[in-house]
Design an enzyme around this catalytic site. Structure first.
Site, PDB file in Angstrom:
ATOM      1  CD  GLU A 281      -3.223   0.359   2.136  1.00  0.00           C
ATOM      2  OE1 GLU A 281      -4.280  -0.186   1.783  1.00  0.00           O
ATOM      3  OE2 GLU A 281      -2.955   0.583   3.329  1.00  0.00           O
ATOM      4  CD  GLU A 284      -2.801   1.027  -4.442  1.00  0.00           C
ATOM      5  OE1 GLU A 284      -2.814   0.211  -3.501  1.00  0.00           O
ATOM      6  OE2 GLU A 284      -3.822   1.350  -5.084  1.00  0.00           O
ATOM      7  CB  CYS A 308      -7.140  -3.547   5.338  1.00  0.00           C
ATOM      8  SG  CYS A 308      -6.738  -1.954   6.005  1.00  0.00           S
ATOM      9  CB  SER A 328      -5.493   0.843  -1.401  1.00  0.00           C
ATOM     10  OG  SER A 328      -4.606  -0.236  -1.561  1.00  0.00           O
ATOM     11  CE  LYS A 367     -10.440  -8.513   7.253  1.00  0.00           C
ATOM     12  NZ  LYS A 367     -10.347  -7.709   8.448  1.00  0.00           N
ATOM     13  CD  GLU A 370     -11.686  -9.232   2.753  1.00  0.00           C
ATOM     14  OE1 GLU A 370     -11.441  -9.645   3.896  1.00  0.00           O
ATOM     15  OE2 GLU A 370     -11.060  -8.309   2.211  1.00  0.00           O
ATOM     16  CD  GLU A 375     -14.230 -10.324  -5.788  1.00  0.00           C
ATOM     17  OE1 GLU A 375     -15.233 -11.022  -6.025  1.00  0.00           O
ATOM     18  OE2 GLU A 375     -14.270  -9.276  -5.105  1.00  0.00           O
ATOM     19  CB  CYS A 524      -9.719  -4.695  14.094  1.00  0.00           C
ATOM     20  SG  CYS A 524      -9.353  -4.284  12.402  1.00  0.00           S
TER      21      CYS A 524
END
Ligand code: SF4
Ligand code: SF4
Ligand code: SF4
Ligand code: FES
Ligand code: FES
Lengths: 594, 159
Positions: A281, A284, A308, A328, A367, A370, A375, A524
């Site tokens: 990141e 990036e 994230c 990102s 999550k 996710e 994909e 979190c």
């Protein structure tokens, strides 16, 4: 602020005007039971469990809703009060699908605790539970069972006030009143981010996370399978709460031992892939800055925003689908870990990736969704086979009959078990930003980030939106284009704050280069998969523990993690390289807004 | 679809786009389209920047805002105690027989929906029935049938 004086159960108390009777009672350690009340949320006053007697008033008062007044004389435990509470709880139970023996929230349920406290044995009210209430298991993350709902509306207030998603509403009225989505659609079709905040604010078993721990037990029991588990940074500072430790205890070593005792083949660390996320990141961000500032590439979107937190990602996909270019492209640490566990790890260990079962233990409900995004199979397999919450792991440890307190400490396994303090602080709001700045600043200038002890205090703490600016000076030759640039960053947690940040971005008025967003209040450590209860005080203690964890690490910068250096040398070659692109980066999907 | 969109736009222009205007807008949609379709609620949510769930939650609270299809004419018979004692059940039976539907149902030709309502404030003149916006008090089964036939003479023959 004027101070008022009142008496509660013969104790004198002084308190600021505007506070409730309940607040005043807390101050003198008088416990009044509550149900619809939650410290994080606005007053609802709909359950009446908290009633008390106020001298001079004919009716009982709901202490969570009634402001304390000067000279008030309050009694919280008279026969009248106790009988009223008993009746109220009994009436709730008469509408309730009381199935404690088969209920996930048993032993951690506010209704159950109240029933025990008020002795609702031989309930004299008939059961008026509506028949045929179906459990909604359509979502990968959230399970909704209306038959266990006490209609306190904590979930509705959570989704509105903390998250500003408003996926849940109250529909109908009177006896038909219920908690529902738009048109009562199943949750997987609703505009829901899967953040799980409604779950940790629900007092009963009506809203829970979807549980997958039986799958994990099965994989562990299957000799042909090689089970790898990665545990998120915020789990180690919270799981102790389920196992007899006070809030804010760091139990990293015991947690690792317990997982080994459960029979997991390799206990690894999400902090490792958090470090990897930071490196990818960070590069990036620098690449975006170069393209935007040097090459005047107008297709480059700034500010760049972290990706994230999967609840946040789904939120922006729904609510700001035109602005996905700001995200990102980095996958979350969980998904980076998953993709690597079935490629790099498999290769190094000489294990056929089809035999690897990759599990993550997360503070998170989103999550789960996710991990099941179609994909997320860049390794050629499902990158993560199951995502469990902190709570589910707590249950597994209890199921295994382990005496947690007596376990010895042990270290994470290798490879992909080594981490840094930067990876650890991912678990608290501002942590990703702090870790990214520690790395990016050093990449650009060759020096440590200019904060005492690397501690970037302006991005820490529970403020909803935090800002910081760092001037880049004496840059290394490669980054000379950044000379003199003041890098502006912001941090938001709780989706209501994310929306504010995004409104600015959408209006083209965002002054920042880089923004961290976490879906859950506190980041979190306050995630939808964390132990219940979770509130401000608890979030603060867990965050403190995370920062202690950081201070105790020998390495506190992601790019200095020896295993990170090694994986680039042996496997990924370079940040943002071809392998990284294939395994560690992803793309997003526009979803409907309303 | 386009029609619904335009209707919502018109109503928003007329009433305003703050949350306070939600009810008049929903009433406007029901006045025009009889009930709130999913599409209409989504359009309203967009226009007022609310979640569609909030719009649905609000709509479902009010008995006079339908979130499911209803007939062109809505017949409400008061079910509360005074009307119950003055014979609302006979009225209901007569209407059910005439329209060949049960309480809560809509005729196949989508002309009539029969539902119960809470007290309409005419207790001294029960039984009371409300057809669309008109109140009819001290009704008898015969009177009820006449009222319905006036609205749709087709039902003359089936009785
Ligand atoms: S929600 Fe609570 S009271 Fe209800 S069945 Fe579960 S544990 Fe028992
Ligand atoms: S689902 Fe839970 S939080 Fe929501 S109203 Fe029901 S019991 Fe309360
Ligand atoms: S999971 Fe989050 S977005 Fe979904 S209903 Fe619960 S609080 Fe709202
Ligand atoms: S806790 Fe006070 S009314 Fe519910
Ligand atoms: S009881 Fe029917 S109008 Fe009041």
């Amino acid at each position: 602020m004027s101070i008022i004086n009142l008496t509660i159960d013969n104790k004198k108390v002084s308190i600021e005007k505007g506070q409730t009777i309940l607040d005043a009672a807390k101050k003198v350690n008088v416990r009044i039971p509550t149900l619809c009340h939650h410290e994080d949320l606005c007053v609802a006053g709909n359950c009446r469990v908290c009633v008390v007697e106020v001298e001079g008033s004919k009716t009982l008062s709901a202490s969570c809703a009634v402001p304390a007044e000067d000279g008030m004389v309050v009694k919280t435990n008279t026969p009248k009060v106790r009988n009223a509470r008993k009746d109220i709880v009994a009436l709730l139970v008469s509408e309730h699908n009381t199935q404690c023996t088969t209920c996930y929230r048993s032993m951690n349920c506010e209704l159950q605790a109240l029933s025990a406290e008020y002795n609702i044995d031989n309930n004299r009210y008939l059961s008026v539970l509506k028949p045929n209430i179906e459990i909604d298991r359509s979502s990968w993350s959230i399970e909704k069972d209306d038959s266990k709902c006490v209609r306190c509306q904590r979930c509705v207030r959570t989704c509105a006030e903390l998250q500003h998603v408003n996926a849940l509403t109250v529909s109908g009225k009177g006896k038909d009143m219920k908690i529902s989505t738009f048109m009562d659609l199943p949750l997987n079709e609703a505009i829901c981010t899967n953040c799980g905040q409604c779950v940790i604010h629900c007092p009963t078993g009506a809203l829970t996370e979807r549980r997958y721990f039986d799958r994990v037990w099965e994989a562990i029991g299957n000799e042909k399978k090689h089970v790898v588990i990665n545990t998120a940074p915020s789990v180690r500072v919270a799981i102790g709460e389920m196992l007899g430790y006070p809030v804010g205890s760091r139990v990293t070593g015991k947690m690792v031992t317990s997982l080994k005792r459960l029979g997991v083949d390799s206990v690894l660390d999400t902090d490792f892939s958090a470090d990897l996320t930071i490196v990818e990141e960070g590069y990036e961000l620098l690449q975006r800055l170069r393209k935007a500032l040097v090459e005047n590439d107008t297709s480059i979107k700034l500010p760049m925003i972290t990706s994230c937190s999967p609840g946040w990602v789904k939120f922006i996909e729904h609510i700001f689908p035109e602005h996905l270019g700001h995200l990102s492209t980095c996958k979350s640490p969980q998904q980076m870990f998953g993709a690597l566990s079935k490629t790099y790890y498999a290769e190094k260990k000489g294990i056929d990736p089809k035999d690897i079962v990759s599990i993550s233990i997360m503070p998170c409900a989103a999550k789960k969704f996710e991990a099941n995004r179609p994909e997320m199979n860049d390794s050629g397999y499902r990158d993560i086979d199951a995502g469990l919450t902190t709570r589910e792991l707590g249950h597994m440890i209890n199921q295994a009959g382990l005496n947690f307190a007596e376990l010895e400490d042990s270290e994470f396994d290798s490879i992909m078990g080594e981490s840094t303090g930067a990876g650890a602080i991912f678990g608290a709001t501002g942590g990703v930003m702090e870790a990214a700045l520690r790395t990016a600043y050093e990449l650009v200038t060759g020096r440590d980030v200019p904060f005492d002890n690397l501690n970037i205090l302006p991005v820490r703490g529970m403020e909803g939106i935090k800002e910081a600016a760092i001037k880049l000076e004496n840059c290394l030759p490669d980054w000379s284009f950044l000379e003199g640039v003041e890098l502006k960053v912001a941090v938001a947690h709780g989706l209501i704050n994310a929306r504010k940040i995004m409104d600015q971005v959408a209006a083209g008025k965002s002054p920042y280069h880089f923004i961290e967003v976490m879906a859950c209040p506190g980041g979190c450590i306050g995630g939808g998969g964390q132990p219940i209860p979770t509130n401000d005080e608890i979030r603060k203690k867990r965050a403190e523990a995370i920062y202690e964890e950081d201070m105790n690490m020998p390495v506190r910068k992601s790019h200095k993690n020896p295993e990170i250096i090694k994986i680039y040398k042996e496997f990924l070659k370079e940040p943002l390289g071809e392998v990284s692109h294939r395994l560690l980066h992803t793309s997003y999907k526009k979803r409907n807004h309303y | 679809m386009i029609q619904t969109k335009n209707l919502v736009k018109e109503l928003v222009d007329k009433h305003g786009c703050s949350r306070n205007n939600l009810l008049p807008i929903l009433q406007g949609v029901v006045a025009d389209e009889n009930y709130l379709t999913e599409k209409a609620m989504v359009e309203v949510a967009k226009a007022l920047d609310l979640s569609s769930a909030e719009v649905y939650g609000t709509a479902s609270f009010y008995s006079y805002l339908f979130t499911k299809p209803v007939g062109k004419n809505v017949i409400r018979v008061c079910k509360t105690i005074s009307c119950k004692m003055s014979g609302k059940q006979k009225i209901v039976q007569a209407i059910e027989k005439l329209l060949k539907i049960k309480m809560g149902e809509t005729t196949r030709d989508k002309q009539f929906t029969l539902i119960e309502s809470n007290c309409l404030g005419w207790c001294h003149k029960g039984p009371v029935m409300l057809v669309n916006d008109d109140v009819y008090s001290e009704i008898t089964p015969e009177k009820a049938i006449d009222i319905i036939r006036d609205l749709d003479p087709k039902h003359l023959t089936d009785f």
